[in-house]
Structure formats: C-alpha cells, structure tokens
Design a protein around this motif. Structure first.
Motif, PDB file in Angstrom:
ATOM      1  N   LEU A 197      -9.301  -2.796   6.526  1.00 51.71           N
ATOM      2  CA  LEU A 197      -9.860  -4.112   6.838  1.00 51.71           C
ATOM      3  C   LEU A 197      -8.765  -5.158   7.015  1.00 51.71           C
ATOM      4  CD1 LEU A 197     -12.933  -4.133   4.433  1.00 51.71           C
ATOM      5  CD2 LEU A 197     -12.858  -3.515   6.849  1.00 51.71           C
ATOM      6  N   LEU A 198      -7.680  -5.022   6.254  1.00 48.71           N
ATOM      7  CA  LEU A 198      -6.578  -5.968   6.369  1.00 48.71           C
ATOM      8  C   LEU A 198      -5.864  -5.818   7.709  1.00 48.71           C
ATOM      9  CD1 LEU A 198      -5.203  -8.241   4.875  1.00 48.71           C
ATOM     10  CD2 LEU A 198      -3.741  -6.575   3.735  1.00 48.71           C
ATOM     11  N   ARG A 199      -5.785  -4.594   8.219  1.00 42.98           N
ATOM     12  CA  ARG A 199      -5.217  -4.387   9.553  1.00 42.98           C
ATOM     13  C   ARG A 199      -5.985  -5.205  10.588  1.00 42.98           C
ATOM     14  NH1 ARG A 199      -6.182   1.567  10.367  1.00 42.98           N
ATOM     15  NH2 ARG A 199      -5.635   1.077  12.531  1.00 42.98           N
ATOM     16  N   GLN A 200      -7.305  -5.179  10.497  1.00 41.80           N
ATOM     17  CA  GLN A 200      -8.133  -5.954  11.424  1.00 41.80           C
ATOM     18  C   GLN A 200      -7.855  -7.450  11.288  1.00 41.80           C
ATOM     19  OE1 GLN A 200     -12.294  -5.005  10.860  1.00 41.80           O
ATOM     20  NE2 GLN A 200     -11.906  -2.819  10.679  1.00 41.80           N
ATOM     21  N   GLU A 201      -7.823  -7.909  10.045  1.00 38.91           N
ATOM     22  CA  GLU A 201      -7.634  -9.338   9.780  1.00 38.91           C
ATOM     23  C   GLU A 201      -6.286  -9.843  10.271  1.00 38.91           C
ATOM     24  OE1 GLU A 201      -7.280 -12.349   5.925  1.00 38.91           O
ATOM     25  OE2 GLU A 201      -8.167 -10.352   5.673  1.00 38.91           O
ATOM     26  N   MET A 202      -5.237  -9.078  10.017  1.00 38.03           N
ATOM     27  CA  MET A 202      -3.906  -9.527  10.399  1.00 38.03           C
ATOM     28  C   MET A 202      -3.737  -9.568  11.915  1.00 38.03           C
ATOM     29  SD  MET A 202      -2.714 -10.310   7.522  1.00 38.03           S
ATOM     30  CE  MET A 202      -0.982 -10.677   7.872  1.00 38.03           C
ATOM     31  N   LEU A 203      -4.358  -8.652  12.629  1.00 37.03           N
ATOM     32  CA  LEU A 203      -4.296  -8.703  14.092  1.00 37.03           C
ATOM     33  C   LEU A 203      -5.032  -9.924  14.622  1.00 37.03           C
ATOM     34  CD1 LEU A 203      -4.768  -4.996  15.276  1.00 37.03           C
ATOM     35  CD2 LEU A 203      -2.698  -6.379  15.359  1.00 37.03           C
ATOM     36  N   PHE A 260       0.814  -1.213   0.000  1.00 38.22           N
ATOM     37  CA  PHE A 260       0.000   0.000   0.000  1.00 38.22           C
ATOM     38  C   PHE A 260       0.852   1.269   0.000  1.00 38.22           C
ATOM     39  CE2 PHE A 260      -2.503  -3.393   1.809  1.00 38.22           C
ATOM     40  CZ  PHE A 260      -3.759  -3.218   1.248  1.00 38.22           C
ATOM     41  N   LYS A 261       2.147   1.134  -0.310  1.00 36.46           N
ATOM     42  CA  LYS A 261       3.052   2.278  -0.204  1.00 36.46           C
ATOM     43  C   LYS A 261       2.726   3.392  -1.188  1.00 36.46           C
ATOM     44  CE  LYS A 261       6.610   0.150  -3.147  1.00 36.46           C
ATOM     45  NZ  LYS A 261       8.011  -0.348  -3.176  1.00 36.46           N
ATOM     46  N   ASN A 262       2.003   3.087  -2.254  1.00 35.12           N
ATOM     47  CA  ASN A 262       1.627   4.124  -3.218  1.00 35.12           C
ATOM     48  C   ASN A 262       0.257   4.730  -2.910  1.00 35.12           C
ATOM     49  OD1 ASN A 262       3.995   3.752  -4.768  1.00 35.12           O
ATOM     50  ND2 ASN A 262       3.054   2.031  -5.846  1.00 35.12           N
ATOM     51  N   ASP A 263      -0.385   4.250  -1.850  1.00 36.08           N
ATOM     52  CA  ASP A 263      -1.752   4.675  -1.546  1.00 36.08           C
ATOM     53  C   ASP A 263      -1.855   5.558  -0.309  1.00 36.08           C
ATOM     54  OD1 ASP A 263      -2.881   2.908  -3.654  1.00 36.08           O
ATOM     55  OD2 ASP A 263      -2.172   1.317  -2.325  1.00 36.08           O
ATOM     56  N   VAL A 264      -0.939   5.381   0.632  1.00 34.84           N
ATOM     57  CA  VAL A 264      -0.950   6.185   1.860  1.00 34.84           C
ATOM     58  C   VAL A 264       0.476   6.643   2.152  1.00 34.84           C
ATOM     59  CG1 VAL A 264      -2.978   5.010   2.819  1.00 34.84           C
ATOM     60  CG2 VAL A 264      -0.695   4.143   3.339  1.00 34.84           C
ATOM     61  N   SER A 265       0.625   7.518   3.138  1.00 35.01           N
ATOM     62  CA  SER A 265       1.933   8.081   3.430  1.00 35.01           C
ATOM     63  C   SER A 265       2.854   7.069   4.107  1.00 35.01           C
ATOM     64  CB  SER A 265       1.779   9.304   4.342  1.00 35.01           C
ATOM     65  OG  SER A 265       1.343   8.915   5.632  1.00 35.01           O
ATOM     66  N   ASP A 266       4.164   7.297   3.982  1.00 31.24           N
ATOM     67  CA  ASP A 266       5.144   6.457   4.660  1.00 31.24           C
ATOM     68  C   ASP A 266       4.962   6.520   6.171  1.00 31.24           C
ATOM     69  OD1 ASP A 266       6.254   5.750   2.242  1.00 31.24           O
ATOM     70  OD2 ASP A 266       7.878   7.219   2.340  1.00 31.24           O
ATOM     71  N   ALA A 267       4.602   7.703   6.686  1.00 31.71           N
ATOM     72  CA  ALA A 267       4.408   7.870   8.126  1.00 31.71           C
ATOM     73  C   ALA A 267       3.272   6.983   8.620  1.00 31.71           C
ATOM     74  CB  ALA A 267       4.117   9.332   8.454  1.00 31.71           C
ATOM     75  N   TYR A 268       2.201   6.907   7.837  1.00 34.90           N
ATOM     76  CA  TYR A 268       1.073   6.070   8.254  1.00 34.90           C
ATOM     77  C   TYR A 268       1.436   4.594   8.179  1.00 34.90           C
ATOM     78  CZ  TYR A 268      -3.607   4.185   8.705  1.00 34.90           C
ATOM     79  OH  TYR A 268      -4.701   3.487   9.143  1.00 34.90           O
ATOM     80  N   LEU A 269       2.157   4.190   7.149  1.00 37.30           N
ATOM     81  CA  LEU A 269       2.569   2.788   7.039  1.00 37.30           C
ATOM     82  C   LEU A 269       3.516   2.405   8.174  1.00 37.30           C
ATOM     83  CD1 LEU A 269       3.093   2.039   3.245  1.00 37.30           C
ATOM     84  CD2 LEU A 269       1.172   1.440   4.726  1.00 37.30           C
ATOM     85  N   SER A 270       4.345   3.350   8.612  1.00 40.64           N
ATOM     86  CA  SER A 270       5.211   3.080   9.757  1.00 40.64           C
ATOM     87  C   SER A 270       4.370   2.796  10.990  1.00 40.64           C
ATOM     88  CB  SER A 270       6.135   4.275  10.015  1.00 40.64           C
ATOM     89  OG  SER A 270       6.940   4.050  11.159  1.00 40.64           O
ATOM     90  N   TYR A 271       3.314   3.577  11.186  1.00 46.75           N
ATOM     91  CA  TYR A 271       2.412   3.317  12.315  1.00 46.75           C
ATOM     92  C   TYR A 271       1.769   1.934  12.196  1.00 46.75           C
ATOM     93  CZ  TYR A 271      -1.835   2.972  14.956  1.00 46.75           C
ATOM     94  OH  TYR A 271      -2.821   2.485  15.768  1.00 46.75           O
ATOM     95  N   VAL A 272       1.310   1.591  10.997  1.00 47.52           N
ATOM     96  CA  VAL A 272       0.696   0.274  10.789  1.00 47.52           C
ATOM     97  C   VAL A 272       1.671  -0.836  11.190  1.00 47.52           C
ATOM     98  CG1 VAL A 272      -0.174  -1.334   9.028  1.00 47.52           C
ATOM     99  CG2 VAL A 272      -0.879   1.068   8.999  1.00 47.52           C
ATOM    100  N   GLY A 273       2.959  -0.626  10.875  1.00 47.06           N
ATOM    101  CA  GLY A 273       3.969  -1.611  11.246  1.00 47.06           C
ATOM    102  C   GLY A 273       4.108  -1.772  12.746  1.00 47.06           C
ATOM    103  N   PHE A 274       4.052  -0.662  13.478  1.00 47.13           N
ATOM    104  CA  PHE A 274       4.091  -0.736  14.942  1.00 47.13           C
ATOM    105  C   PHE A 274       2.824  -1.405  15.481  1.00 47.13           C
ATOM    106  CE2 PHE A 274       7.205   2.849  14.687  1.00 47.13           C
ATOM    107  CZ  PHE A 274       8.220   2.243  15.401  1.00 47.13           C
ATOM    108  N   GLU A 275       1.684  -1.001  14.966  1.00 44.54           N
ATOM    109  CA  GLU A 275       0.405  -1.555  15.406  1.00 44.54           C
ATOM    110  C   GLU A 275       0.367  -3.068  15.221  1.00 44.54           C
ATOM    111  OE1 GLU A 275      -3.852   0.050  14.303  1.00 44.54           O
ATOM    112  OE2 GLU A 275      -3.242  -1.482  12.840  1.00 44.54           O
ATOM    113  N   ALA A 276       0.930  -3.543  14.112  1.00 41.68           N
ATOM    114  CA  ALA A 276       0.872  -4.963  13.775  1.00 41.68           C
ATOM    115  C   ALA A 276       1.559  -5.852  14.810  1.00 41.68           C
ATOM    116  CB  ALA A 276       1.492  -5.207  12.401  1.00 41.68           C
TER     117      ALA A 276
END
Length: 288
Positions: free
Chosen positions: A151-157, A91-107
C-alpha cells in the motif's frame, strides 16, 4: 530531495563509471592494475555488489581524467544520493533484498508496464485483496508488513511530482477469480470497482484486459513481468517474480528487448481501455 531515490542514483553512478572506463579504452583488469586493486573489486563496483567510497570514486575519476570536471561533481552527488536511506529500508527484515531493489527502481520510474496473468497488480490492490493474497504466501509475522509495503508503494507513487505512466495488461482470469470469497464475498467486486476508479481518475493509469475470447497468447508462456522506463538515460529495467524468483535485469540484457516485444504482442490481443473497464465493471456486477 532527489525524486529518483538511492537505487536509481546508484545504478546511474555505476553505468556512468563503466561508460567512462570504456571511453578511455580501459578494461576492468587494466583499471584494477592501475589502482592496485583486485579485478573483482572493479567488477563488484560496476555490478552494484558493493558501494563506492569517496576515496575509491576519486581514484577512478583521476584515472579517467575527469577529477576536476562537472562530471566528477555529478558523480559525487549520485554517490551521495545512493547512500541515503530510503523509505523502503524499513522493510528490509520483511522481504528480500532483491525485491526491495525492485521497489527502489519502481519508485523512480517514468513508465511502468506490467502484465499479470493471475493476480491484480500490487499497485492496484485494495487492502482487503492485498491481505488475502499476502495471507496465502506469508506467515502471520510478516503478513501485515507485506501489506503495508504494497500500500505504501501506491501512496508514494501518488505523491510524486511527476506521476509515472502506468500501463497494466491483465488476463481475464485475473478479474474472474473470486479472491477472498471464503472470507468476504465483497472483496473481489470491491477490488474490481477500485481498479475502474483508479483508471478513471487520471490519464496516467491504463488498464487493459486480454479476454478469454482472444484464445492463447504469449503471456501464458512468459508469465508475469514488469518493465520500467526512466527519463535519465538509465535504460529499461525488467522485473520478474513468482513464489521462488525475484529477478531484476538492467540495461542492455537481451531478455529485456524480448519481453518488450512480448508486451506489445499481448497489448494487441487486449481490449481497448474503455472496453476493458466495461468488462471489469460487468464482472464486478456479476459477483453481487
């Protein structure tokens, strides 16, 4: 496969390198001079603004006198893990790098604490609600991708071996706003019933509501935020976002302790878990 993911492994690597430097009583300038680097390179490595090559990591470990130890092996494994591709990279072309970094921590978090004054947290959203919210903030080209990521964030958790503890505190305004009413009157009541079902499925999810009757509270000033905890010495991570801001703070930043205190204050103003779910259910019934 390491459940922590590349973002957390990279953060752990940087934290432990900085700890080793301090244990040897070295400044960043002294490290750079000893290795023939510019000081900015050490700053970028410890700050996460650049990756660490195997050659550079070996040089640092020799300087810190840990090159032939179990510590060195651990750090090389962390560095290897930090370079792996994660599912959110798609999803790197769809949202910011900063947000993807957060997703990585959340995961890889062990505890997720979030306060939301206006919208249902992304980890609790139905597809219909997520689509409605995304439509107001993104163009059509990225609309569906943003929803897919949510939705994928929910599924992966849910797929993790050790599910994180999730504590959500919502202002009553979140459950009263009829999101999607112009499209489909069932979107919001279905969303509310979904939240109740998620909270009732297991003990790892708790949803609390600050009722209007509580009056003003610190969350009205603080705004939405998420606090993440980890079980491997990384410390807490704070994430704040609005339409113009994505900010993720790690470790000992003083703002993290301030926000943690605010979260506890907001929690004290909220209804109990059972009363919160009862209120959410009543709100859903009133939307029929």
């Amino acid at each position: 496969m390491d459940q922590r993911g590349p973002v957390i492994q990279g953060a752990l690597l940087r934290r432990r390198l900085a700890e080793l430097r301090r244990q040897r009583d070295l400044t960043q300038d002294e490290v750079a001079k000893a290795l023939g680097w510019h000081t900015s390179k050490v700053i970028r490595i410890e700050g996460g603004r650049t990756g660490v090559t195997k050659v550079d990591l070996d040089a640092l470990l020799r300087l810190y006198r840990t090159a032939d130890s179990a510590v060195a092996e651990e750090l090389h494994q962390l560095n290897k893990g930090a370079r792996t591709k994660a599912w959110w990279n798609d999803f790197k072309n769809d949202v910011s790098d900063a947000y993807l970094s957060y997703v990585g921590f959340e995961a890889g978090a062990s505890v997720i604490r979030q306060f939301q004054p206006l919208a249902v947290p992304g980890l609790l959203q139905t597809r219909a609600y997520a689509e409605t919210i995304a439509h107001t903030r993104t163009d059509r080209a990225t609309h569906e991708r943003v929803v897919q990521l949510r939705l994928l964030r929910q599924e992966m958790l849910r797929q993790r071996e050790n599910a994180p503890r999730e504590i959500f505190v919502l202002d009553e305004a979140v459950i009263r706003r009829r999101v999607g009413i112009r499209v489909d009157r069932s979107i919001m009541p279905d969303q509310l019933r979904h939240m109740v079902a998620v909270a009732q499925e297991g003990e790892h999810v708790s949803i609390r509501v600050v009722p209007f009757e509580a009056g003003s509270h610190v969350g009205m000033i603080r705004g939405s935020f998420t606090l993440l905890e980890f079980g491997d010495g990384l410390g807490e991570v704070l994430h704040r976002e609005n339409s113009d801001l994505h900010e993720t703070l790690i470790g000992g930043d003083s703002l993290i302790s301030e926000v943690r205190t605010d979260f506890e204050a907001i929690l004290e103003e909220s209804l109990s878990p059972s009363d919160s779910l009862s209120l959410i259910t009543r709100a859903a019934d009133e939307m029929r």
